[in-house]
Design a protein around this motif. Structure first.
Motif, short mmCIF file in Angstrom:
data_model
loop_
_atom_site.label_atom_id
_atom_site.label_comp_id
_atom_site.label_asym_id
_atom_site.label_seq_id
_atom_site.Cartn_x
_atom_site.Cartn_y
_atom_site.Cartn_z
N ALA A 79 -77.33 -16.40 82.71
CA ALA A 79 -77.29 -16.63 81.26
C ALA A 79 -75.86 -16.84 80.76
N THR A 80 -74.93 -15.98 81.19
CA THR A 80 -73.55 -16.10 80.72
C THR A 80 -72.90 -17.38 81.25
N THR A 81 -73.19 -17.73 82.49
CA THR A 81 -72.63 -18.96 83.05
C THR A 81 -73.14 -20.18 82.29
N LEU A 82 -74.44 -20.21 82.01
CA LEU A 82 -75.02 -21.33 81.27
C LEU A 82 -74.44 -21.42 79.87
N LEU A 83 -74.27 -20.29 79.20
CA LEU A 83 -73.68 -20.29 77.86
C LEU A 83 -72.25 -20.84 77.89
N ALA A 84 -71.49 -20.45 78.91
CA ALA A 84 -70.11 -20.93 79.02
C ALA A 84 -70.07 -22.44 79.23
N ALA A 112 -56.66 -19.50 69.12
CA ALA A 112 -55.69 -18.43 69.34
C ALA A 112 -56.13 -17.14 68.65
N ILE A 113 -56.60 -17.26 67.41
CA ILE A 113 -57.04 -16.07 66.67
C ILE A 113 -58.24 -15.41 67.35
N ALA A 114 -59.23 -16.24 67.73
CA ALA A 114 -60.44 -15.70 68.36
C ALA A 114 -60.11 -15.02 69.69
N LEU A 115 -59.27 -15.65 70.50
CA LEU A 115 -58.94 -15.10 71.80
C LEU A 115 -58.18 -13.78 71.67
N TRP A 116 -57.25 -13.70 70.73
CA TRP A 116 -56.49 -12.46 70.59
C TRP A 116 -57.33 -11.32 70.01
N ILE A 117 -58.30 -11.67 69.18
CA ILE A 117 -59.23 -10.63 68.71
C ILE A 117 -60.04 -10.09 69.88
N ILE A 118 -60.49 -11.00 70.75
CA ILE A 118 -61.26 -10.58 71.93
C ILE A 118 -60.40 -9.73 72.85
N VAL A 119 -59.16 -10.16 73.09
CA VAL A 119 -58.24 -9.40 73.96
C VAL A 119 -57.97 -8.02 73.37
N GLY A 175 -53.29 -17.51 89.33
CA GLY A 175 -52.57 -16.30 89.72
C GLY A 175 -51.56 -15.81 88.70
N ALA A 176 -51.70 -16.24 87.42
CA ALA A 176 -50.73 -15.85 86.41
C ALA A 176 -51.02 -14.50 85.78
N GLY A 177 -52.10 -13.86 86.19
CA GLY A 177 -52.47 -12.57 85.62
C GLY A 177 -53.87 -12.61 85.07
N ASP A 178 -54.19 -11.68 84.19
CA ASP A 178 -55.51 -11.62 83.58
C ASP A 178 -55.79 -12.95 82.87
N PRO A 179 -56.80 -13.72 83.29
CA PRO A 179 -56.98 -15.08 82.78
C PRO A 179 -57.26 -15.16 81.29
N LEU A 180 -57.96 -14.17 80.74
CA LEU A 180 -58.26 -14.22 79.31
C LEU A 180 -57.01 -14.00 78.47
N LYS A 181 -56.19 -13.03 78.86
CA LYS A 181 -54.97 -12.78 78.10
C LYS A 181 -53.97 -13.94 78.30
N TYR A 205 -64.45 -19.24 76.75
CA TYR A 205 -63.62 -18.74 77.85
C TYR A 205 -63.91 -17.27 78.12
N ALA A 206 -64.11 -16.48 77.07
CA ALA A 206 -64.41 -15.06 77.25
C ALA A 206 -65.70 -14.87 78.04
N ILE A 207 -66.72 -15.66 77.71
CA ILE A 207 -67.99 -15.59 78.43
C ILE A 207 -67.81 -16.04 79.88
N TRP A 208 -67.07 -17.11 80.08
CA TRP A 208 -66.85 -17.65 81.43
C TRP A 208 -66.13 -16.63 82.31
N TYR A 209 -65.07 -16.02 81.78
CA TYR A 209 -64.31 -15.06 82.56
C TYR A 209 -65.08 -13.76 82.78
N THR A 210 -66.11 -13.51 81.97
CA THR A 210 -66.99 -12.37 82.21
C THR A 210 -67.88 -12.61 83.42
N ALA A 211 -68.36 -13.83 83.56
CA ALA A 211 -69.26 -14.17 84.67
C ALA A 211 -68.51 -14.46 85.96
N LEU A 212 -67.28 -14.98 85.84
CA LEU A 212 -66.54 -15.48 87.00
C LEU A 212 -66.38 -14.48 88.14
#
Length: 282
Positions: free
Chosen positions: A8-13, A47-54, A165-171, A217-224
């Motif tokens: 489900a998460t992969t399909l949503l992403a 940017a705003i959405a991603l930083w709220i999620i982080v 390899g730059a670190g946590d992909p979402l951040k 991206y948040a959903i994708w990195y959750t499933a990855l």
């Protein structure tokens, strides 16, 4: 994570990623917003959405992005938006996908990776499909717009390569969006004399940045972490297909025979590279 939730998460992403093409095309073809303003709205809301999620997430905070990645991200977003002034959602998504894959495969070859004969065949097929789509003809996409989308694909390929390899992909993604936002504002300033504000178009830009990009991206990195890298690469073949279906259902765009054939050749060629690469590793 249960398999049903992974699917489900992969399909949503994947739907979210395809949604970027649909939202951008809808904004630029059905509203009066200009591509520079759309890009700025997308980058700022993303940017705003991603930083709220982080901020709300716990753990895994290493990595902040880089200015080089941010420049590549902004270049991708600008070229992406300007190309969709005249490209259909389906053709744009396919050109972008094919170019990104060709860029990353080409980088691998340049770095010394060796490919099996069937992988080389797949790579040639994918490139041939992309060239065939762009050849002059009644159903060919506008050359300048297609060239802009190719530039967007190359920029996204560079962004993906540089970010490994730059670190946590979402951040890292959040940091890159934050750096790319003022660059997008600079493009809007340059384009100010031809700018055109539209409330509906801006809403599409915010949906593209906050929902399709940020939450996508948040959903994708959750499933990855729960799916094999080869499967992750393979399922992304569905993105241009989902975009094509969406363009017909929601934007009432026509699918040409040239686009259908190119889709089969490009996605089939990339799939061959991925599958044979996985077999080689095993």
């Amino acid at each position: 994570m249960p398999i049903s939730r992974i699917v489900a998460t992969t399909l949503l992403a994947l739907i979210a990623f395809a949604g970027n093409s649909l939202l951008c095309r809808a904004a630029l073809s059905h509203t009066s917003i200009d591509p520079a303003t759309f890009t700025t709205g997308r980058m700022l809301s993303g940017a705003i959405a991603l930083w709220i999620i982080v901020f709300l997430r716990k753990g895994g905070y290493q990595g902040r992005g880089s200015w080089l990645s941010a420049f590549a991200l902004c270049a991708y977003a600008v070229c992406f938006s300007f190309s969709y002034v005249h490209l259909t959602a389906a053709s744009g998504a396919l050109i972008l996908f094919g170019t990104v894959q060709a860029t990353m495969i080409g980088y691998g070859l340049r770095s010394g990776e060796r490919m099996r004969p069937l992988q080389i065949t797949g790579f040639v097929l994918a490139c041939s499909g992309l060239v065939g789509l762009l050849l002059p003809g009644l159903s060919a996409p506008p050359l300048f717009s297609a060239s802009l989308m190719i530039a967007a694909g190359i920029a996204w390929g560079i962004y993906s390569i540089h970010g490994k390899g730059a670190g946590d992909p979402l951040k890292v993604t959040a940091g890159n969006f934050l750096r790319a936002a003022p660059m997008a504002l600079a493009v809007s300033a340059i384009y100010l004399n031809r700018s055109s504000f539209d409330a509906t178009g801006l809403m599409y830009a915010v949906l593209s940045g906050a929902l399709a990009s940020g939450i996508g991206y948040a959903i994708w990195y959750t499933a990855l972490p729960f799916i094999r890298s080869t499967i992750a690469a393979t399922v992304q073949l569905a993105v241009p297909i989902i975009a094509s279906m969406g363009s017909v259902l929601f934007l009432h765009e026509a699918l040409t025979l040239r686009l259908i054939v190119a889709s089969i050749v490009i996605t089939g060629g990339v799939a061959l590279v991925i599958f044979m690469g996985n077999k080689k590793q095993n």
